[in-house]
Design a protein around this motif. Sequence first.
Motif, short mmCIF file in Angstrom:
data_model
loop_
_atom_site.label_atom_id
_atom_site.label_comp_id
_atom_site.label_asym_id
_atom_site.label_seq_id
_atom_site.Cartn_x
_atom_site.Cartn_y
_atom_site.Cartn_z
N TRP A 154 0.85 -1.20 0.00
CA TRP A 154 0.00 0.00 0.00
C TRP A 154 0.89 1.25 0.00
O TRP A 154 0.61 2.23 -0.68
CB TRP A 154 -0.90 -0.01 1.24
CG TRP A 154 -2.36 -0.15 0.97
CD1 TRP A 154 -3.31 0.80 1.21
CD2 TRP A 154 -3.07 -1.29 0.43
NE1 TRP A 154 -4.55 0.32 0.85
CE2 TRP A 154 -4.44 -0.95 0.39
CE3 TRP A 154 -2.68 -2.55 -0.01
CZ2 TRP A 154 -5.42 -1.82 -0.09
CZ3 TRP A 154 -3.64 -3.43 -0.47
CH2 TRP A 154 -4.99 -3.06 -0.53
N GLN A 155 1.97 1.19 0.78
CA GLN A 155 2.85 2.36 0.85
C GLN A 155 3.67 2.51 -0.42
O GLN A 155 3.85 3.61 -0.93
CB GLN A 155 3.76 2.24 2.08
CG GLN A 155 2.98 2.56 3.36
CD GLN A 155 3.59 1.93 4.59
OE1 GLN A 155 4.80 1.83 4.70
NE2 GLN A 155 2.75 1.50 5.51
N LYS A 156 4.13 1.39 -0.93
CA LYS A 156 4.96 1.45 -2.13
C LYS A 156 4.20 2.08 -3.30
O LYS A 156 4.75 2.86 -4.07
CB LYS A 156 5.41 0.03 -2.50
CG LYS A 156 6.31 -0.02 -3.72
CD LYS A 156 6.96 -1.38 -3.88
CE LYS A 156 7.68 -1.41 -5.22
NZ LYS A 156 8.05 -2.78 -5.61
N LEU A 157 2.92 1.77 -3.41
CA LEU A 157 2.14 2.27 -4.55
C LEU A 157 1.33 3.52 -4.20
O LEU A 157 0.56 4.01 -5.02
CB LEU A 157 1.20 1.17 -5.05
CG LEU A 157 1.88 -0.11 -5.55
CD1 LEU A 157 0.86 -1.08 -6.10
CD2 LEU A 157 2.93 0.20 -6.61
N ASP A 158 1.52 4.07 -3.00
CA ASP A 158 0.73 5.23 -2.58
C ASP A 158 -0.74 5.04 -2.95
O ASP A 158 -1.34 5.83 -3.70
CB ASP A 158 1.26 6.52 -3.22
CG ASP A 158 2.28 7.22 -2.32
OD1 ASP A 158 2.41 6.83 -1.15
OD2 ASP A 158 2.94 8.16 -2.80
N VAL A 159 -1.34 4.00 -2.39
CA VAL A 159 -2.72 3.66 -2.72
C VAL A 159 -3.71 4.72 -2.22
O VAL A 159 -4.65 5.07 -2.90
CB VAL A 159 -3.10 2.29 -2.11
CG1 VAL A 159 -4.60 2.05 -2.21
CG2 VAL A 159 -2.31 1.17 -2.78
N VAL A 160 -3.46 5.26 -1.05
CA VAL A 160 -4.50 6.01 -0.34
C VAL A 160 -4.78 7.37 -0.97
O VAL A 160 -3.91 7.97 -1.59
CB VAL A 160 -4.14 6.24 1.14
CG1 VAL A 160 -3.78 4.93 1.82
CG2 VAL A 160 -3.01 7.24 1.29
N GLN A 161 -6.00 7.81 -0.80
CA GLN A 161 -6.32 9.22 -1.03
C GLN A 161 -6.84 9.78 0.30
O GLN A 161 -6.03 10.07 1.17
CB GLN A 161 -7.29 9.38 -2.19
CG GLN A 161 -6.57 9.07 -3.53
CD GLN A 161 -7.39 9.38 -4.76
OE1 GLN A 161 -8.22 10.26 -4.77
NE2 GLN A 161 -7.12 8.66 -5.83
N GLY A 179 -8.18 8.20 2.62
CA GLY A 179 -7.74 7.22 3.60
C GLY A 179 -8.83 6.61 4.46
O GLY A 179 -8.60 5.64 5.17
N TYR A 184 -9.31 2.16 -6.63
CA TYR A 184 -9.36 0.74 -6.99
C TYR A 184 -8.22 0.25 -7.87
O TYR A 184 -7.77 -0.88 -7.73
CB TYR A 184 -10.69 0.44 -7.69
CG TYR A 184 -11.92 0.72 -6.84
CD1 TYR A 184 -12.05 0.15 -5.57
CD2 TYR A 184 -12.94 1.53 -7.31
CE1 TYR A 184 -13.19 0.40 -4.80
CE2 TYR A 184 -14.08 1.78 -6.55
CZ TYR A 184 -14.20 1.21 -5.29
OH TYR A 184 -15.31 1.46 -4.54
N VAL A 185 -7.77 1.12 -8.80
CA VAL A 185 -6.68 0.70 -9.68
C VAL A 185 -5.47 0.30 -8.84
O VAL A 185 -4.82 -0.72 -9.06
CB VAL A 185 -6.31 1.84 -10.66
CG1 VAL A 185 -5.02 1.54 -11.38
CG2 VAL A 185 -7.44 2.08 -11.65
N ARG A 186 -5.21 1.11 -7.83
CA ARG A 186 -4.04 0.87 -6.99
C ARG A 186 -4.28 -0.22 -5.96
O ARG A 186 -3.34 -0.93 -5.58
CB ARG A 186 -3.60 2.17 -6.32
CG ARG A 186 -3.01 3.11 -7.35
CD ARG A 186 -2.74 4.48 -6.82
NE ARG A 186 -2.43 5.34 -7.97
CZ ARG A 186 -1.36 6.11 -8.06
NH1 ARG A 186 -0.52 6.20 -7.05
NH2 ARG A 186 -1.15 6.81 -9.14
N ILE A 187 -5.50 -0.36 -5.49
CA ILE A 187 -5.78 -1.45 -4.56
C ILE A 187 -5.48 -2.78 -5.25
O ILE A 187 -4.80 -3.65 -4.72
CB ILE A 187 -7.26 -1.40 -4.09
CG1 ILE A 187 -7.47 -0.21 -3.15
CG2 ILE A 187 -7.65 -2.71 -3.41
CD1 ILE A 187 -8.91 0.02 -2.73
#
Lengths: 152, 737
Positions: free
Chosen positions: A89-96, A98, A137-140
């Motif tokens: 999650w951190q590597k791809l900066d998933v959150v907006q 949060g 969702y793309v990043r999740i």
Amino acid sequence: MIQLNVNGKLQKLDVAPDTPLLWALRDTLQLTGTKYGCGQALCGACTVHVDGTAMRSCALPVSAVVGKKITTIETVDAGRVGKAVQAAWQKLDVVQCGYCQSGQVMSAVALLTQNRKPTDADIDNAMSGNLCRCATYVRIRAAIHEAAKSLA
Amino acid sequence: MNEIAIENLSRRRFLQGGAGLTLGFCLPGIAAAAAAAGPGKAGEGLAAPVSFEPNAFLRIGADNSVTVISKHLEMGQGTYTGLATILAEELDADWAQVRVEGAPADAKRYNNLFWGPAQGTGGSTAMANSWEQMRKAGAAGRAMLVAAAAKRWQVPVSEIEVNQGVVRHAASKRSANFGALAEAAAQEAVPTEVVLKKPENFRLIGKQARRKDTLEKTNGKAIFTQDVRLPGMLVAVVAHPPLFGAKVASFDATRAKTVKGVVDVVQIPQGVAVLATDTWSAKKGRDALQVSWDESAAFKLGSDEILARYKEMAKKPGLTARKDGDAVAALGKAATVVKASYDFPFLAHAAMEPMNCVIRLSSDGCEVWNGEQLHTGDQYALANLFGLKPEQVNIHMLYAGGSFGRRACKDSDYVLEAAQIVKAIGGKAPVKLVWLREDDMRAGYYRPLYHHALEAGLDEAGNIIGWQHRLVGQSIITGSPFEKMMVKDGVDATSVEGASNLPYAIPNLTVDLHTLTDIGVPVLWWRSVGSSHTAFSTEAFLDEVAAAAGKDPYELRMSLLKAHPRHAGVLKLAAEKAGWGSPLKAGKAGERRGRGIAVHESFRSVVAQVAEVTVGRDGSLKVDRVICAVDCGTAINPDNIRSQVEGGIGFALSAVLHGEITLKDGKVEQGNFDGYAPLRINEMPAVEVHIVPSAEAPTGIGEPGVPPLAPAVANAIAAATGKYLHRLPLRSTDLVA
Ligand code: FES
Ligand code: FES
């Protein structure tokens, strides 16, 4: 008094038996990482693990989880899968914003615990109960694949 | 109350400049109090001892921490990271030492430079209005650190370098980190002028600075308003009227008061509030209340009746928003006239965190914990209600669990509701107002329902010679503090934006507007505001016109955009990357596939999207892939731009597939995510984002990804099926073969 096993600790709570686990966690135990989004098992923001299974804590009265092992976002990194998911999650900066992400992480950990190599369809199945209004969702999806890779 | 750190102003001069960098007090007391309750800070570590505050946006601790103060709300759009990137670039800080903290409300120091003396976050302005301000703030800090080092080492300023948080004098092999120089730097004069970096020397801007809030939003530690708990705090859940404009006639709290945990029941202008020691008890108490409502002044129309009225009005011209040439005459002599009308429903923001607010009164003021989107608007509204001065209202900024415009309520609705409850109990306890999902979804402040009617005239050769666009709906801005600025001659700029600035070269063009003032449904800006409907009607209609003219939708657009190179640039890039003109891979038997394109400018950024869709035999729609090209000026953080566009596409697709708030006899029919369904992961398309390289100042990105999606999808559906969508959201029967 109701006794619950939360994050490996036995806790005595003075709450009505119909109190949803969500509010017992948030308001009584101050475990605010688990979020309220709908109260109707429609959004997944309140997802926790009950005996290892992802469940919506807003729809679970505390009386139903006595004697079960409850894990919340606060300690999910104690396990290898939890660590891998949070790292991805951190590597791809998933959150907006949060707000949904505790629930997303908990559902993803439950998925990867059962299925170390989920396909996109497996991810859709396991994660479609978790709304993200920011639509991360793309990043999740990518982060779950990333975590699976790191666990392999 | 928080102590205000007294600084020696005499050793400071104000840095005067075009961008208006203000240097002034920092309020560490407030920051520390917010930290204790859970602030809107991002990054590692706790509040550091303050030792160097060159201006209102920067604090460097003796522990070598660099704290960037954000005047803007972090609601997911990446503002904390973006502002920190800009400042850290000019400061030459190491990204790892940077953290971010939300600023207190202050119209003087923290105003949005595009809005005059008001602090707020919206219109995708955070980066654009802060660009120079944050650069100058960082550069000023850097200059003072350098001056302090030069003095300490007795070397010329010109021989000192700064790189990733280290100040160095190469010749004498001396170096120091920011923390070690902080105290000395604080003694230096604030420079009156600063030199900004050349873009080719950027180390952070345009690169991949990681988000500052990811860690704490991944491990449950991030604090939202919903998570605040103060000593003695009561939680309030409110019984709201079932209709807009209804009032409490009478209520019986006997049963509610027997619920364990319920402490108080009070009437407020917004309804009846039940206060309890915890949320669940407050909810049970609220459910046990018996309230009878006075509906005599309530709004009682349904969505269908509203729409029918709008359609009737669309038969006559409205107030002119734009008039080029003579569209009526051109339509009169056209060889072909194309007509279409479009209907758009009310839409709820439905942020994942329902609206909420924590307020505590004290003898000398009031404290607020909230994710504020209109900081000083809410501050003034509270000051007004409590009879305080604005500066007596201290706002602790927290993260917002989404907003999309909702937390920027022009009437401060939920904030004032919390305040009324505190007032009703005489301020005896701090109060957290919690809206349950149903309260949030039924509270109004929707994207307004709109009806559009368009006509275009083609000459014999298929050239567009006339364009008439009529809009009917409610005004968002009228009655708000922005009215003077944004409503001209009865036309609310946000009603027609995206339509009145249509970029296409059409010689005779009219846009006019009917604004209804007697619809009792509160409306508000919803991510991308007017463009949330105008992009659809203009871009979907243009494809119908292209079909009538026998022209390719992409080629037609390019031919009409010669005077708009940014539009043409993104359109061309998106088309290229999508392989426009090449055949799409066929679907399974019975499936129809199509590709659609749209381009739209909003908030000074231009975005083009190509959508690829599959329509099933049963009429089901799957958006497979969206290829997007963005021109938002200098790309401060390219990964965040991609993230915002991905999210914007998902947000917009929710409104295509599902989003609709409907009224029946004035009553909102939806209450939770079963009736009003945001997009789920299985509906999310693959997204590709391409950013046009640009050296221009940055423009918005939080919203501009939203508008082109719906028309691109509609145009793809038309390409697949020949059916043009004339209303949103899509009905399951719309696409049956
Ligand atoms: S709060 Fe439990 S599923 Fe939404
Ligand atoms: S990150 Fe905002 S709702 Fe998911």
